[in-house]
Motif scaffolding. Structure first.
Motif, mmCIF file in Angstrom:
data_model
loop_
_atom_site.group_PDB
_atom_site.id
_atom_site.type_symbol
_atom_site.label_atom_id
_atom_site.label_comp_id
_atom_site.label_asym_id
_atom_site.label_seq_id
_atom_site.Cartn_x
_atom_site.Cartn_y
_atom_site.Cartn_z
ATOM 1 N N HIS A 677 0.776 -1.161 -0.002
ATOM 2 C CA HIS A 677 -0.078 0.263 -0.037
ATOM 3 C C HIS A 677 1.008 1.359 0.160
ATOM 4 N N LYS A 678 2.043 1.164 0.413
ATOM 5 C CA LYS A 678 3.003 2.370 0.522
ATOM 6 C C LYS A 678 3.357 2.697 -0.776
ATOM 7 N N MET A 679 3.438 1.695 -1.780
ATOM 8 C CA MET A 679 3.916 1.709 -3.057
ATOM 9 C C MET A 679 2.691 2.004 -4.061
ATOM 10 N N ASN A 680 1.240 2.288 -3.356
ATOM 11 C CA ASN A 680 0.204 2.638 -4.248
ATOM 12 C C ASN A 680 -0.126 1.304 -5.053
ATOM 13 N N ILE A 681 0.099 0.090 -4.563
ATOM 14 C CA ILE A 681 -0.177 -0.694 -5.495
ATOM 15 C C ILE A 681 -1.496 -1.375 -4.881
ATOM 16 N N LYS A 682 -2.493 -1.584 -5.626
ATOM 17 C CA LYS A 682 -3.842 -1.776 -5.249
ATOM 18 C C LYS A 682 -4.051 -3.243 -4.738
ATOM 19 N N SER A 683 -4.925 -3.467 -3.766
ATOM 20 C CA SER A 683 -5.125 -4.819 -3.360
ATOM 21 C C SER A 683 -5.923 -5.575 -4.329
ATOM 22 N N THR A 684 -5.723 -6.835 -4.311
ATOM 23 C CA THR A 684 -6.529 -7.649 -5.085
ATOM 24 C C THR A 684 -7.225 -8.839 -4.239
ATOM 25 N N VAL A 685 -8.212 -9.401 -4.980
ATOM 26 C CA VAL A 685 -8.876 -10.507 -4.242
ATOM 27 C C VAL A 685 -7.956 -11.310 -3.317
ATOM 28 N N SER A 686 -6.739 -11.935 -4.247
ATOM 29 C CA SER A 686 -5.845 -12.769 -3.651
ATOM 30 C C SER A 686 -5.103 -12.273 -2.785
ATOM 31 N N THR A 687 -4.742 -11.080 -2.411
ATOM 32 C CA THR A 687 -3.782 -10.494 -1.437
ATOM 33 C C THR A 687 -4.698 -9.971 -0.384
ATOM 34 N N ASN A 688 -5.955 -9.800 -0.634
ATOM 35 C CA ASN A 688 -7.003 -9.606 0.588
ATOM 36 C C ASN A 688 -7.181 -11.013 1.284
ATOM 37 N N LEU A 689 -7.439 -11.859 0.606
ATOM 38 C CA LEU A 689 -7.650 -13.280 1.134
ATOM 39 C C LEU A 689 -6.588 -13.742 1.847
ATOM 40 N N ALA A 690 -5.304 -13.304 1.379
ATOM 41 C CA ALA A 690 -3.820 -13.840 2.243
ATOM 42 C C ALA A 690 -3.964 -13.162 3.622
ATOM 43 N N ILE A 691 -4.171 -12.041 3.578
ATOM 44 C CA ILE A 691 -4.478 -11.160 4.756
ATOM 45 C C ILE A 691 -5.678 -11.795 5.859
ATOM 46 N N ILE A 692 -6.949 -12.056 5.205
ATOM 47 C CA ILE A 692 -7.899 -12.307 6.000
ATOM 48 C C ILE A 692 -7.549 -14.015 6.683
ATOM 49 N N ARG A 693 -7.031 -14.881 5.666
ATOM 50 C CA ARG A 693 -6.814 -16.414 6.209
ATOM 51 C C ARG A 693 -5.588 -16.234 7.173
ATOM 52 N N GLY A 694 -4.806 -15.408 6.936
ATOM 53 C CA GLY A 694 -3.607 -15.417 7.761
ATOM 54 C C GLY A 694 -4.023 -14.796 9.134
ATOM 55 N N ALA A 745 -13.562 -20.300 -11.778
ATOM 56 C CA ALA A 745 -12.923 -20.436 -10.457
ATOM 57 C C ALA A 745 -12.643 -19.230 -9.806
ATOM 58 N N TYR A 746 -12.684 -18.011 -10.175
ATOM 59 C CA TYR A 746 -12.341 -16.543 -9.559
ATOM 60 C C TYR A 746 -13.368 -16.454 -8.299
ATOM 61 N N PRO A 747 -14.576 -16.423 -8.859
ATOM 62 C CA PRO A 747 -15.499 -15.861 -7.713
ATOM 63 C C PRO A 747 -15.592 -17.042 -6.528
ATOM 64 N N SER A 748 -15.152 -18.243 -6.824
ATOM 65 C CA SER A 748 -15.360 -19.145 -5.752
ATOM 66 C C SER A 748 -14.259 -18.895 -4.738
ATOM 67 N N LEU A 749 -13.214 -18.200 -5.232
ATOM 68 C CA LEU A 749 -12.069 -17.901 -4.287
ATOM 69 C C LEU A 749 -12.517 -17.195 -2.691
ATOM 70 N N ILE A 791 -14.759 -27.756 -9.151
ATOM 71 C CA ILE A 791 -14.331 -28.924 -8.423
ATOM 72 C C ILE A 791 -13.797 -28.440 -6.860
ATOM 73 N N ARG A 792 -13.095 -27.384 -6.758
ATOM 74 C CA ARG A 792 -12.436 -26.983 -5.504
ATOM 75 C C ARG A 792 -13.604 -26.646 -4.622
ATOM 76 N N LEU A 793 -14.568 -25.750 -4.893
ATOM 77 C CA LEU A 793 -15.817 -25.376 -4.166
ATOM 78 C C LEU A 793 -16.572 -26.733 -3.635
ATOM 79 N N LEU A 794 -16.807 -27.457 -4.834
ATOM 80 C CA LEU A 794 -17.597 -28.631 -4.591
ATOM 81 C C LEU A 794 -16.917 -29.697 -3.499
ATOM 82 N N SER A 795 -15.801 -29.720 -3.735
ATOM 83 C CA SER A 795 -14.708 -30.625 -2.676
ATOM 84 C C SER A 795 -14.902 -30.087 -1.192
#
Length: 1001
Positions: A677-694, A745-749, A791-795
């Motif tokens: 965020h200091k480098m003004n790089i926008k967060s994405t779904v993947s980076t936000n999920l990493a923060i939340i899961r961590g 796949a992407y919405p199921s993340l 398949i990952r969501l169904l699993s």
């Protein structure tokens, strides 16, 4: 919300971050040297220390007396500083960069090497021998009278006496015989002696004799400007301008001064001095000083460094305004200059400041300038900048040009930003009317293809004929790409046949799309067929097609063959860059968790001159993360990419953040998030999920606490509400697709992790509620699309149903997963499953994860025949079972009386990789072996403790029954001794374990 969470969690780590900021890098001497992480010669130092087994490398350098130099040399900035001009030089040039490198590297070598390198450097430096040579030059001049040779040689000396000798020689030459070079050397000698007034008079004399030649004016002027001698600088400029019409040459050295901005500000301050009279004692009028100040400010604005002080552009223009010499053309000329010279970031600063000036509205910026600014903002995805340019276009020129609308809509379409595309198209049609060609429809089709919205792309294609446009090859190619992005093989086949039936000839784009689709699926046979078709059509050396062939072999596991093809391409006259092809190889070696191979491929790219791009660094980062070298991966973000001038993206940060998340290193995860965020790089779904899961896993490593899951659910749903998932999917490569298309796949993340976690906690109703929210979200975003959960969501849903004993739901999830696999795993030339082994090799593990849980569910229901037939059917189709599948299946067979089948499967499938109990991995009581690619989870099939324990219990039961009777049990034992000797040996050698170890996880 995510940012607030990061601030709350990361606050405790700020103190430790400050403590470690200046710590030395950690170097593992027993591992491969990752040379791309270090500047030139640093990797060689690491290898030297590694070979000497020196643990305290800083202590070793102290021992050699070279600590300071080594610390400085750890960054490439040291080399750049050595070669940077800090002022105007009138003596011998500084040593070459090669000499500097030799001096620096000598500090890192062993002592005999220091002596040898020092001798080499001394040979290049002017020492005693040079002074003797200058004295000999003077004696030769006294003897022979060769003035030009003597002046030229003595000008290289730094001694005062040689400057005085030069002036003696100059004075001995008649004014008529003094050429421009003679004056130039004499002027340099005068400056060395510090005689500024004499230098000015000499310069005036030289111009009177040689007004059109270089007499050293730029040297004298730069010297005076650098010394902030403004009165004399003004006098020299006045004399020069009175003789020479153009003063471009006069500023040539001033423009290169590194302190040019500071000097411009200094002169501006000098003009405010109340003691500066209308006519100074030195004879420089005040107006001339003001003109000089304005010119210097303009030169500073023209020559701003890319790394500059914040706010310097407004400050310089403000100083120009105070002089009352600011003109609108200065803004326009500065803008045009920086746009033309590739320093568009400076042009943007000038543009932003100019927009605030009253003269902006009355003095129009040219359309070409606005167009270049628009292209710059599009290049850097600056939506606010794009909006400003269009606003100014309307203000200054009535309406934006048609080309500007094309540029903006094409940019937003490539980014998948549907709302912006629709808005700018609406404005375009209002200004210029409906289009007279299919270009806008094609652009919209391309956008929906990028977003993975196949149904919208098809609908637009079907509007071509009603709109009066006949589908062209471009129309079919874009539609074909939409099918590729959706991974719809049947639709792509129909589209390709339609293209051919329309009488159109496929082009490079057509073959590239087909090859790319089949390569992603690992369908080598289809890829090779299309490559041959491309060659027959004259596209033999298309780099995209060859890259697809490389990727196809990688996806089937034939990485060596893929690299052979890439090596062959190096000697072919390929059209286009080979970077993507070699990035595939680099990434494949990284997934092998084999860093020496990664370094070998990296060096091969360097040697072959294959340029690096942002995905090359992503591959290097990913290889380090997969090898659990998170610190080194983060170093690429912090140091290497910045050193090479490559800006990190959310993809690079996301890779490292997922590594920290999986390792449970929340502190470093939050540091990276703050840095992004200091480098003004926008967060994405993947980076936000990493923060939340961590964050939700920080208390419990295995199954997150229910309260944490509730918090994670709120945050993830907020991320979903704030994100256009399809737009995010269109903007770049994505992690975690698991062989599914973007649209699936992407919405199921957002959902699959929470569904799995709730299922593990026994919260089946919450898991089902989340699944319903997923379905509602997909239908709301894409009402015309067919719902097909990955398949990952169904699993995850299957696991939740199994935990709740909802066996009907387990069956439904499994059947949906099988249907998905039939669509995803079929080859190009097959309309669904038809023959044995139809599954593509690259998709053979699609059902591996849900299979383990499904056969457990069947065994719990005592549906043992269904369990066995399910496994048999999977093997017949061409699916493969991974280590978890085989161990679970064999354990269940042994527990339910299928003894011979269990032992034979264990002997045939698992015992080839068995290395004995000392290498067996266990959570408790056993030694953990070192991981390598050949020992990966799926491919290294070997029995685990619980499998052998179940077989041991079955063997005990058989022996007990054989003692009681002499029937089938005895026969079974005899057969097992003959067919399964390795399995029996492993059971016989099994150590004793407690119940806590043998307890089923």
């Amino acid at each position: 919300m995510v940012a607030a969470l990061s601030h709350h969690i990361g606050s405790d780590s700020l103190e430790s971050e400050a403590r470690n900021r200046n710590a030395l890098p950690s170097i593992s001497f027993d591992s491969v040297v990752l040379s791309f992480l270090y500047p030139a010669k640093t990797a060689a130092l690491v290898r030297q220390l590694s070979s000497n087994r020196v643990e305290d490398w800083k202590g070793m350098l102290r021992k050699q007396g070279a600590t300071r130099k080594a610390n400085r040399y750890h960054t490439s900035a040291a080399i750049r500083d050595e070669g940077q001009t800090r002022g105007i030089s009138y003596s011998l040039p500084t040593p070459t960069l090669e000499a500097v490198n030799r001096v620096a590297s000598s500090a890192l070598a062993v002592e005999p090497e220091i002596d040898r390198r020092t001798e080499q450097v001394h040979e290049e430096q002017p020492e005693l021998d040079d002074y003797i040579r200058f004295d000999e030059t003077w004696r030769s001049y006294k003897r022979d009278g060769d003035t030009q040779s003597a002046l030229s040689d003595l000008s290289n000396s730094t001694r005062i006496i040689d400057a005085e000798r030069s002036m003696q020689i100059f004075d001995s030459i008649s004014p008529r015989d003094r050429d421009s070079q003679t004056y130039k050397l004499a002027l340099a000698a005068t400056l060395k002696l510090g005689r500024l007034e004499d230098a000015i008079d000499l310069h005036h004399e030289a111009l009177s004799w040689h007004p059109l030649e270089d007499v050293g004016s730029s040297v004298l002027f730069a010297h005076l400007v650098q010394k902030s001698d403004w009165q004399r600088s003004s006098r020299v400029r006045r004399v020069y301008r009175s003789t020479v019409s153009e003063e471009v040459h006069l500023w040539s050295l001033v423009d290169k001064l590194p302190s040019l901005c500071d000097l411009a500000l200094s002169l501006s301050d000098y003009t405010k001095d109340p003691s500066l009279s209308r006519e100074s004692e030195a004879g420089a009028p005040k107006d001339e000083i003001f003109q000089l100040s304005a010119s210097l400010i303009r030169r500073a604005l023209y020559n701003l460094p890319l790394v500059r002080r914040r706010g310097i552009v407004p400050e310089l223009f403000t100083r120009l305004q105070h002089l009352k010499l600011e003109r609108p053309r200065h803004y326009r000329e500065t803008l045009t200059h920086h746009l033309a010279n590739g320093t568009a970031s400076i042009a943007v600063e000038v543009y932003d400041f100019y927009r605030q000036q009253p003269s902006f509205k009355s003095r129009k910026l040219g359309k070409d300038t606005l167009k270049e600014l628009l292209q710059h903002f599009c290049l850097f995805d600056n939506e606010a900048g794009i909006s400003k340019v269009f606003e100014d276009w309307r203000l200054l020129h009535g309406r934006p040009s048609l080309q500007s609308y094309k540029i903006a809509t094409a940019h937003f379409a490539a980014r998948g930003e549907a709302k912006n595309v629709e808005e700018y198209l609406r404005q375009q049609h209002e200004s210029y009317g409906p289009p007279d060609n299919a270009g806008d429809i094609h652009m919209l089709m391309h956008m929906y293809a990028r977003r993975g919205e196949l149904e919208n792309a098809i609908a637009l294609f079907e509007t071509l004929l009603p709109s009066g446009f006949k589908p062209t090859l471009e129309s079919w190619n874009i539609l074909l790409n939409a099918y590729r992005r959706a991974d719809d093989v049947d639709g792509a086949q129909d589209c390709y046949r339609g293209l051919l039936d329309a009488g159109l000839t496929p082009d490079e784009y057509t073959f590239g799309t087909l090859v790319g689709m089949c390569a992603h699926r690992g369908d080598v046979q289809a890829v090779e067929a299309f490559v041959q078709d491309a060659k027959a059509n004259g596209f033999e050396h298309n780099v995209i097609i060859h890259s697809g062939l490389v990727l196809a072999h990688i996806n089937t596991g034939a990485v060596d063959r893929a690299e052979e093809i890439a090596v062959e391409a190096l000697s072919m006259p390929m059209r286009g860059s080979l970077t993507t092809m070699w990035n595939h190889i680099l990434n494949a070696r990284g997934f092998q968790r084999n860093l020496p191979e990664v370094m070998r491929v990296y060096q091969r790219m360097l040697d072959a001159g294959v340029p690096f791009d942002t995905f090359t660094y992503a591959a290097l980062i990913n290889s380090l993360v997969l090898s659990r070298q998170y610190t080194q991966a983060a170093k690429i973000l912090r140091t290497v990419m910045r050193r090479e001038g490559v800006r990190p993206t959310s993809l690079h940060f996301g890779i490292v953040m997922r590594g920290y998340m999986r390792s449970g290193d929340l502190e470093n995860l939050m540091k990276l998030f703050r840095r992004m965020h200091k480098m003004n790089i926008k967060s994405t779904v993947s980076t936000n999920l990493a923060i939340i899961r961590g964050s939700v896993q920080q208390e419990e490593d295995s199954v997150p606490a229910l309260a944490n899951l509730d918090l994670a659910e709120d945050m993830m749903l907020q991320v979903l509400a704030d994100t256009d998932v399809e737009e995010a999917a269109a903007k770049g490569p994505l992690k975690g697709l698991s062989k599914h298309s973007v649209s699936q796949a992407y919405p199921s993340l957002i959902f699959d992790y929470l569904i799995f976690a709730y299922g593990q906690r026994g919260e089946y109703e919450k898991a089902m509620s989340l699944y319903q929210k997923y379905c509602d979200t997909v239908r709301a975003r894409r009402p015309n699309a067919t719902l097909a959960p990955p398949i990952r969501l169904l699993s995850a849903l299957l696991v939740a149903a199994l935990q709740a004993d909802k066996y009907d739901d387990v069956d439904r999830c499994w059947q949906l997963a099988v249907q998905q696999s039939e669509r995803l795993a079929c080859p190009w030339d097959s309309k669904g499953p038809q023959k044995q082994g139809w599954v593509l090799p690259s998709r053979k593990y699609l059902l591996a994860y849900p299979l383990t849980h499904y056969i457990r569910a069947l065994a719990r229901q005592n549906r043992l025949d269904d369990m066995r037939s399910t496994v048999t059917k999977m093997l017949w189709d061409g699916h493969e079972l991974d280590r978890s599948n085989w161990n679970t299946y064999i354990e269940l067979l042994a527990k339910h009386g299928f003894h011979i089948e269990a032992f034979e499967y264990c002997e045939a499938k698992l015992m080839d990789a068995w290395q004995g109990w000392s290498f067996q991995r266990k959570r408790s009581g056993l030694t953990r072996a070192t991981s390598s690619f050949s020992d990966q989870y799926r491919h290294n099939l070997r029995p685990v403790l619980h499998t052998l324990s179940a077989l041991a219990r079955a063997l005990v039961d058989l022996k007990s029954e054989a003692l009681r009777t002499s029937g089938s049990a005895t026969t079974t034992l005899d057969k097992l001794r003959a067919t399964c000797p390795r399995t029996l040996d492993a059971i016989q050698a099994m150590p004793a374990f407690g119940d806590d170890v043998l307890k089923k996880p």
